[in-house]
Design an enzyme around this catalytic site. Structure first.
Site, PDB file in Angstrom:
ATOM      1  N   ASP A  97       8.097   3.317   9.503  1.00  0.00           N
ATOM      2  CA  ASP A  97       9.321   3.814  10.130  1.00  0.00           C
ATOM      3  C   ASP A  97      10.048   5.130   9.615  1.00  0.00           C
ATOM      4  OD1 ASP A  97      10.961   2.817   7.971  1.00  0.00           O
ATOM      5  OD2 ASP A  97      11.147   0.977   9.188  1.00  0.00           O
ATOM      6  N   HIS A 104       0.449   1.919   5.173  1.00  0.00           N
ATOM      7  CA  HIS A 104       0.027   1.693   6.236  1.00  0.00           C
ATOM      8  C   HIS A 104       0.300   3.032   7.429  1.00  0.00           C
ATOM      9  CE1 HIS A 104       0.220  -2.790   5.849  1.00  0.00           C
ATOM     10  NE2 HIS A 104      -0.637  -2.439   5.115  1.00  0.00           N
TER      11      HIS A 104
END
Length: 269
Positions: free
Chosen positions: A110, A125
């Site tokens: 995010d 990731h």
């Protein structure tokens, strides 16, 4: 001595700080909790009607088979993360500022740590704020500058969809998805290499792990590895706070409330 007091004592003696964060770190900023089908469907009712779970949507094959469905999900998340303001806990961590510096290791995509002012973040990731070519015409990674419009009732993206600047084909987020063999990892690998080099020189390292569950254990494994020699691990998790062999401090609570409580002990608020 209470667990909070033990944690504060560790932080007081920290020569360097490693923050390891999972999805639970963003909950206090208002980001949805994808834990289990019910939690995901509460955040995204249209997918409940379709019976689609997070694990099914976070599958790269949808970008080739149904790009409007894929970009509907990721486009909504991209817009949400752009609008989300990091909670006060991020600032409290940044203010610790040990002499050997601070690094972040996270499975979150995010970008909240960067938005909160952290300079050194290893995104294991990948990042939703970066794109790659779906067809693999290039291994380039570029910023996700485009806006993705979508139909809020169906959660399907509307054209035009993000495209590759080289071949003009469809682009996808530079995120490691489930069963993903085409993720381009070099941006994240460079971050991880920098973190590894820093860890070799860090003295009196203290690891603070926040909101990392066992379902995807990437963060928990890394924090345990980084603290293996000393046991200087503070694990904060409301549901799964246990530490193997009791090698560290275990706090069964959320990230923000724990960091604020530590402020009361550590900074004497």
């Amino acid at each position: 001595m209470s667990e909070l007091a033990r944690a504060a004592k560790l932080l007081d003696g920290a020569g360097a700080l490693l923050i390891c964060a999972g999805a639970g770190m963003g909950v206090d900023s208002g980001l949805p909790d994808f834990r289990g089908g019910e939690g995901f469907w509460r955040a995204y009712p249209p997918y409940a009607r379709l019976g689609l779970r997070f694990e099914e949507l976070a599958d790269p094959r949808h970008f080739a088979e149904d790009p409007e469905l894929a970009w509907g999900f990721y486009g909504h998340r991209l817009s949400l993360y752009r609008k989300t303001v990091p909670h006060e806990g991020f600032r409290l961590l940044r203010d610790l500022d040990p002499p050997g510096g601070t690094r972040v290791f996270t499975s979150n995509v995010d970008g909240q740590f960067q938005r909160a002012g952290f300079e050194h973040v290893a995104e294991a990731h990948g990042s939703i704020h970066h794109l790659q070519c779906l067809a693999g015409c290039t291994t380039d990674i570029w910023p996700a500058d485009a806006e993705v419009a979508l139909d809020e009732d169906t959660m399907r993206a509307l054209p035009p969809l993000p495209s590759c600047p080289r071949c003009g084909g469809l682009a996808r987020p530079n995120i490691l998805m489930f069963g993903d063999h085409d993720w381009v990892p070099h941006r994240s690998q460079a971050q991880l290499d920098e973190l590894t080099a820093w860890r070799r020189t860090a003295r009196d390292l203290v690891v603070v792990e926040l909101g990392a569950g066992q379902a995807v254990p990437t963060v928990r494994r890394y924090s345990e590895l980084a603290s293996a020699a000393t046991g200087a691990l503070i694990r904060v998790n409301p549901r799964e706070p246990e530490i193997r062999h009791h090698r560290g401090v275990s706090i069964a609570a959320g990230a923000l409330e724990t960091l604020q409580a530590l402020g009361g002990v550590f900074w004497g608020w």
